[in-house]
Design an enzyme around this catalytic site. Structure first.
Site, PDB file in Angstrom:
ATOM      1  CG  ASP A  67      -6.233  -0.962   3.658  1.00  0.00           C
ATOM      2  OD1 ASP A  67      -7.810  -2.454   3.172  1.00  0.00           O
ATOM      3  OD2 ASP A  67      -6.708   0.296   4.477  1.00  0.00           O
TER       4      ASP A  67
ATOM      5  CG  ASP B   2       1.892   1.764 -11.698  1.00  0.00           C
ATOM      6  OD1 ASP B   2       2.682   0.933 -11.539  1.00  0.00           O
ATOM      7  OD2 ASP B   2       2.368   2.595 -12.473  1.00  0.00           O
TER       8      ASP B   2
ATOM      9  CE  LYS C  52       5.256   3.666  -9.018  1.00  0.00           C
ATOM     10  NZ  LYS C  52       5.098   3.162 -10.531  1.00  0.00           N
TER      11      LYS C  52
ATOM     12  CE1 TYR D 229      -2.782   2.622   4.853  1.00  0.00           C
ATOM     13  CE2 TYR D 229      -3.944   1.163   5.945  1.00  0.00           C
ATOM     14  CZ  TYR D 229      -3.866   1.880   5.607  1.00  0.00           C
ATOM     15  OH  TYR D 229      -4.714   1.894   3.508  1.00  0.00           O
TER      16      TYR D 229
END
Ligand code: NAI
Length: 333
Positions: free
Chosen positions: A227, A203, A170, A123
């Site tokens: 988000d 995930d 991740k 972002y």
């Protein structure tokens, strides 16, 4: 009286901001709202999405509350939300997600709070066109950015007596960027002997949250994952109409609901103002106006128990204005 900047926003923003303002004023809180316009309406009248007087007002008041703003998809428009967070270095995004008695969902007793880094990651707005057929987006993660959000999450855990912070990354794939975020979280965690750092990959976290949401409380993560997880968590407790948020920097704070401008129901007197009103509750707490914050929170919980005083998104029958009137009545009781 403290002056607070109010940006009503677009779409349902106009309806829910009015509701929020009426409720806060009904508590007698020593707050004066200074209304300024940003977003689509400002663009249509001034040619600018974020006019200079909006920035001037926020810089002066240091506290703002805003409705959602429509970001046109595609070229040329940078999200106003992202611009404001960068402009004032509002690095902590706190999003509490809680079950409400009476709002029926598959789960009860959910109590999550997401600490989302708010200025970096994908972002940061660093995208580049390599050719018509290839675009790049650069993921920016810094030690400083990671450390300050990790510290906020741990300090919150310490203050509230929580024994665990769950960091979500991740890092198995993005070894440099997410690896840095995780390493820094581990360093900060080592300063808090009584608080465990639990490490979960994004995930897996999505599945865990759907299967066992009660296992989690404080969630520390980056901008994009935060988000997405916010909307996932919102779905566990009854939807976006209920989830407030705060964007906090070292000396400026902007409070806003997690949801957007909901063009599908705008102007129909159907929007649920709860998320923005709970954002105002967070603002009152930030301003040390605890009595007024508690007044609103208690009245809201009563309203949400009764279908006649809930809005349609949470299986109720009240319009936005009926909801607001009933909430103000409840406050006075
Ligand atoms: P959205 O959050 O506006 O709507 C998603 C769904 O949730 C819609 O079905 C909507 O009716 C419902 N919903 C949202 N808030 C509600 C409320 N208070 N009461 C009842 N139902 C509610 O997301 P969407 O449609 O993806 O985005 C619309 C616009 O909002 C876009 O231009 C987007 O960029 C902008 N947006 C702005 C944000 C902000 O200003 N902070 C945050 C998210 C999106």
């Amino acid at each position: 009286m403290q002056s607070v900047t109010l940006i009503p926003g677009d779409g349902i923003g106009l309806e829910i901001s009015k509701s929020m303002q009426q409720v806060v004023e009904a508590t007698g809180a020593p707050i004066k709202f200074e209304e300024v316009v940003a977003g689509q309406i400002a663009y249509e009248t001034t040619g600018e999405l974020l006019p200079a007087n909006v920035l001037e007002s926020i810089s002066r008041n240091k506290i703002a509350i805003k409705g959602p703003i429509t970001t046109p998809i595609g070229k040329g428009f940078r999200s106003i939300n992202v611009q404001l967070r960068k402009e004032y270095d509002l690095y902590t995004n706190m999003r509490p997600v809680q079950s409400h008695e009476g709002v029926e969902t598959r789960y009860d007793n959910i109590d999550h709070i997401i600490f989302r880094e708010n200025t970096e990651d994908l972002y940061a707005g660093m995208e580049e066109k390599i050719s018509d057929d290839e675009m790049h987006s650069i993921k920016v993660i810094t030690r400083q950015g990671s450390e300050r959000i990790a510290r906020k999450a741990f300090e919150y855990a310490e203050k509230t007596g929580a024994d665990k912070v769950t960091v979500v990354t991740k890092a198995n794939i993005m070894k440099l960027t997410d690896g840095l975020f995780l390493d820094v979280a581990r360093e900060v965690a080592s300063e808090f002997a009584n608080i465990e750092l639990e490490e979960v990959l994004i995930d897996n976290m999505c599945m865990q949250l759907v299967m066992y949401p009660e296992r989690y409380h404080i969630i520390l993560t980056q901008n994009l994952y935060g988000d997405i997880l916010s909307d996932l968590c919102a779905g566990l407790v009854g939807g976006l109409g209920l989830i407030p948020g705060a964007n906090i920097g070292d000396d400026i704070a902007i409070f806003e609901a997690v949801h957007g401008s909901a063009p599908d129901i705008a102007g129909q007197n159907k929007a649920n103002p709860t998320a923005l009103i709970l954002s105002a509750v967070m603002m009152l707490e930030y301003m040390d106006l605890q009595k007024e914050a508690d007044m609103i929170r208690d009245a809201l919980e009563e309203m949400l128990k009764n279908p006649a005083t809930r809005t349609a998104d949470v299986n109720g029958t009240a319009s936005t204005t009926e909801f607001t009137e009933a909430l103000i009545k409840n406050l006075k009781k």
